[in-house]
Every structure is written in C-alpha cells, then in structure tokens.
Design an enzyme around this catalytic site. Sequence first.
Site, PDB file in Angstrom:
ATOM      1  N   ASP A  43     -10.576 -29.301 -54.068  1.00 31.32           N
ATOM      2  CA  ASP A  43      -9.720 -30.266 -54.757  1.00 31.32           C
ATOM      3  C   ASP A  43      -8.518 -30.572 -53.873  1.00 31.32           C
ATOM      4  OD1 ASP A  43      -7.356 -30.966 -56.685  1.00 31.32           O
ATOM      5  OD2 ASP A  43      -9.164 -31.275 -57.860  1.00 31.32           O
ATOM      6  N   LEU A  44      -8.378 -31.835 -53.442  1.00 27.83           N
ATOM      7  CA  LEU A  44      -7.304 -32.208 -52.533  1.00 27.83           C
ATOM      8  C   LEU A  44      -5.947 -32.099 -53.206  1.00 27.83           C
ATOM      9  CD1 LEU A  44      -8.793 -35.344 -50.738  1.00 27.83           C
ATOM     10  CD2 LEU A  44      -8.959 -32.940 -50.101  1.00 27.83           C
TER      11      LEU A  44
ATOM     12  N   ASP B  67     -10.923 -37.057 -56.184  1.00 30.23           N
ATOM     13  CA  ASP B  67     -10.538 -36.331 -54.965  1.00 30.23           C
ATOM     14  C   ASP B  67     -11.141 -34.937 -54.954  1.00 30.23           C
ATOM     15  OD1 ASP B  67      -9.087 -35.358 -57.071  1.00 30.23           O
ATOM     16  OD2 ASP B  67      -7.188 -35.217 -55.994  1.00 30.23           O
TER      17      ASP B  67
END
Length: 719
Positions: A253-254, A296
């Site tokens: 997860d960015l 993302d």
Amino acid sequence: MLPLCSCAVIQSHPTVSMLVTHGPVRCGEVRRAVTTTSSPGDKSRQRLRSVRAGAALTMLTPLCTLVYVATTWSAGNRPAMAMICVSMLVLAAVALAGAQAIERAGRRATVQMAGLVVNIAGFTALALLDGGLKSAVGAYLPFLVIMLAVGMPLRPFLAVAGLAVAGYWTVAIIGGPAQMSYAVIHTIHTGIIATLCLRYSAAMVSLQRRLSDLSRIDPLTGCLNRRGFEERLANELAEAERTGDSAVLLLVDLDGFKEINDRYGHQAGDDLLVWTGRTIDEQLRTHDAVGRVGGDEFAAVLSGIEPDGVPVVLERLHAALDGVASAGIGYACYPAEATSPEALKEIADRRVYRDKVDHNRQVPAEAAVAGARGDGARRQSAKVSRHERRRRAITETGRLGISTPGMGLLYVLLFAGGHPNRWLMATLLTVAVTLGVTTVAAAARLSRSSAAAMIMPIVGALQFTICTVVVCLDGGASSTPALGMLTTLPLIALISPRAVLLPFAASAFVAIAVFVGVSSTWYAIGHLTSALVVSLVCASRGRVAAEQRRKLRELSRVDALTQCLNRRGFMERSTAELAHAHRHRRDLSLLILDLDRFKEVNDSEGHAAGDELLCWVGATLRERLHPHDVVGRLGGDEFVVLLSSHSAGETDDVAGDLEAALAERIGVSVGAGVLGRHGTDLEGLYAHADAELYRRKLARGRGRSRRPAAPADGNALVA
C-alpha cells in the site's frame, strides 16, 4: 447421412474460465499462459463427458447409413456395407462403455484419433461399395474434413485431412475416369473451405484470448487487475494444497498517494503506479504474480516460499521502492497462518498498517516522482478493435464469395468444353467472383457501417442465386457445382451463427432436385443432410463462441469491485455518447466525483471496509441516475459520470443531488464540465471538471491544491 466424428465435435471451446492470464506481465512484453480455474476433478469430469459425447455422436453416421442400406437392399454390395456400419457401431459402443477407463488411462486423444481413422476407412469403403463419389455416401469425406477444420488444432488436422484426401482419391481412381473432374474440383474446393474455416477459427480464438487479457489486466499498469489476481491466487492456493508446498500473499500500500495526486496531478500519480507495478514485478521471480487490486494497492502471490524466507523479500521490496514510492508491506503465509484467501488478506492487511506505523511515511519529492515518470514505461495492452469480428466475418465471406464461384468457373473452363451453356455459366460466375472481390476490398469500410447488416445478406443471397442458376444450367442437383454450393454452408453458418441462410439453401437444393433433376433421391437426401448437419454443428459452435466473446467484452469493460465501467469501458462508451451528442445536437455533461478523506477509511477500518464503501458509492450513483447515464470508476476513489439524459441546465442540480446522497456515508467533491460551454471533446470536459473539483475541495478544506494551474488537457483520463 451424418458425417460426424468424435474429435470433430468434442473439441471444447476456449471458455471464459479457461482464458485466465497467468502472470505477472512484464513491462514491455506480453507474457501469457492459459490455465483453468476449475479443479482437477472438474476437468476430469469434463474430459469424461467429452469422450462419451464423441462416442455417442460417432454412432449416428453408421446408424443413418444402415437405414439407407436397408431401404435400398436390392442394390449391390448391401451386405458388405451393413457389416461395415455394424463394425463402426460396435467400436463406438465399446468406446462409449469404456469412456471412464479411457479417461483414467489418459488415452482420450489416442482413442479420438483412432476413431477418426476408423471413420475415414469406413467412409472410404462405403463410398467404394456404393458406386463412387457420386453415390449417396460419397460426400462424407469432404464434409468430415470441413468439420475437422472448425474443431481441431492445425497439426492433427493436417494429418487427418491427409488421410481423408487419400481415401477420397482412392474412391475417385477406382470409381473410374468419369469421376476425375468431379474429384479435382471438390478436392480443391474442400481444401479452400477448410482453410477459410481454419483461418476464421484461429482469428476468433486470438480475439477471445485478447479479450481475456483485457478482462484480467489492469489497463494502466499492465499488472493483473483485481479479478485476474483473485483467480490467480485461488489457483496458486489450490496447487499448493495439492502439492503440499507453501505460498505467500504480499500486500503493498503506497504512502501518501492521495497527496501525490493533489500536489503533482493525476498524470504523475499514474506514472508512479506504472513504475511501482514494474518495480515490484522486477523484484520477484518470473512465475510470481503481481496485481493492482486497488487505487494505490498492489498484491503478489509467491509460490514455494517458506515463512522464514519472507523477510528477505520484504527487505528487497522496501529498498527498491524507497525514495520514490515508499509503502507499507504486509504478508501472510499459507498454510502456516491461514488457508483461505480471505483470511490471508486479513492477516496481510493488518501487517501493512503495522508496517506503516513503523516507518516514516512521507510524500516523495516532485523530482523523484518525475524520475518515475521517465522510467516507468507502460506495457501495451492487447489490442481489440471494436469492429474486428465484423471485419473478419465480412472478409471471410468475401473470400468465400470468390472461391466458390471461382471453382465453378474453373470447372466450366477446364471440364465443360462441349456444354451448351458454357459461356452463360462462365459469365454468371464471373459476376459472382466480382461481387466477392468487391466485398473483400470494402470489408474495412463495411465493418464500420451500420448498413452492413443489410448489405451483406443481399450480396450473399445474390451470389447464392447465381450459383443456383449455374447448377440448374449444368444439369441439376447431382452436377459438379451443386456439391460446391453445399460445402459452403458450414462456413457461412460458422460466421453467421443464426444460420438464416440454411433454410433458403435447403429449399433451393430441394427445388433443383425436384424440378431440374438429380441422379437419385438418396443422393439428394444424403448430400443435403450431411451439409445441414455439419452446418448446424458449426452454427452451434459459432453461437457459443459469440456468447463467450460477449461476456469477455463485458468483463474487460467493467470494474470488478464496483461493477461500474472501468477506465477502458468508460472511454469507449463516452466516445460513442459524445459522437451521438454532436450528431444530434444534444446536451452532454461530465461529472468527476472524488471521495473526501477516503484514505482515512482504509487506514482506520481496513481495506475491506474501504472496498465495501466503494461498492456502495457505485451502487448509489447508478440508483440515483437515469439508466442512459454512464457511471465509471477510473481508479481508487475517483468516479466519473456522463450525463446524457439531462439538459445542461440540470447539471448543477444533479451534482448537488449526488453529493447529498453520498454524504450519508462520506463527503465528496464534484467537478462538472458541460459540452460546448467548457469543451468540445472529452479531454476538454475532463480538464475543466477536474480543475473545478480541486477548487471546491480546496475551498472546503478537504484537500490540497494540486498545483497552481489547472491541467491543460485530459491526459489523466486517457492514459
């Protein structure tokens, strides 16, 4: 008179469940493999049904031939023909009874090929005993070859077709010189029809595979999308259970991706996603699968890795992403920690947020994001033209319109020297060939025209009428051109599965036989029945394949989570709506909806809660809008709406209504663009709506201004 064989009809279609892209897909190359989502037990049962169905169908031809033999018992060689039919029935019955043993022994392909050899030998013997190629059973071999061309792979087909040609020419040579011209023309014509069937079938398989790619590949990053990754994960876990190996699920997860979009723009965010997917892929093994499962959020499944080997992978991923796209990474091990996909995701999700707490989360510098833009080349998705299937169908129909009258013209010029109607037939056939050439030349233009649905049946009926007249001029239903007219029907049925031409063709052939003449009633019955049965089988295959293509097209255009249109589907639909609005001078408006602080939902309640919220948002938008309005999810928490059923003056009211409806669970910022007022194309409307959205978000304190100036175009949408 049914020239059916086991292998011809039990070749399974490439179904939706079998066309799963087996990744990951490297940037810059297409690396695909076909696997199946069914269990080994399901596949075994499918193969068993194939063996039984093939054996049962193989029995139809000798049964029908026995009826013919019994009703013409006074003719010669009937006892021998009856013995051949009974032998073929016994062998087919043995295969049917032993289908389960054949499947367990892995001899299905061998038995099918043996069945084909028996059929070819039997058909050859029956034609020899019944008087040659012009007997009632003389057309079995040509129609068998055509059916095999639709259902078999190329190499086995060539081998079996070679045996069939050998059998056919054995009958022609022994049958006498009077049958040589008949054999020459129909050998060449059958080869042409079989080639066209092979070409069309291969083109449709290629189209189906590319549609499968589109339905399982994220169009932005080239990784698997949510649907494709979930199918791959299920396959990997099933394989691990079967072999006793371990597997690991990774979630990535960015950090601060929402702020990247706000500060640097959606184009920079898209480039960063492409770079992230490629980087994760490069750090894993070639047989590991990487997917983009959220805005993302990325995921990977690693097979054959023990829990103690996971920290090395995590360290390598952190080092590769650090400085450009820092992220929280979590993992879960199968079967040590969980055995179901849902449980694995839950464990990995918790570790993602624990990892986020343990490291310094910050938005990367603009220079780092710009570097990702230059380094993250997009993988080109499979290409599927909107009109590809129609263009291919028109092209092959045109080629058929060249080959069939062309072979008739060859027959007239070489073998009808003393025929009283020779030049009239040649003139008519030349007209038919010209129509075919024109059809092929105009295929691309016709495929884009709505008039093609009216033009092509007219052209086909005209060519068929010309061939019918030529058959009448040449002596009737037992003439050389008559069989050529019948052998075109399977390909026509394959291309046009509704088979609307079959009743017309059958009526024309019967009328020729009754009013012009035929060598025998059984000749007409045998040839017409063979043509219609093979044509109906081809039509059935065509209908199934068309339905599968339709489902795959829907899957490739729909977001797997929210069931709204995805980026690809929205672009295609909005392009059509925009053209319609320009053509009819109708109002059209574009709305962009961005959920406020959606990232906080994922961070505080988990991705499952965020996914549920996104599904609710998509359902709410569809419920509040007219069915003709278009709802899409471009990615993450960004939704788009194309208002085609509201006037321009109602745009603000609709936007307010949607904002109020969604406020029940989450705040939303809305930007609007009106066709003609804010732009004349989709890019212009998107640019204005996007700039307005962020102005409203900034004014309400719900986000940061992305950059001082609004984007000049809509590249964030069309990337």
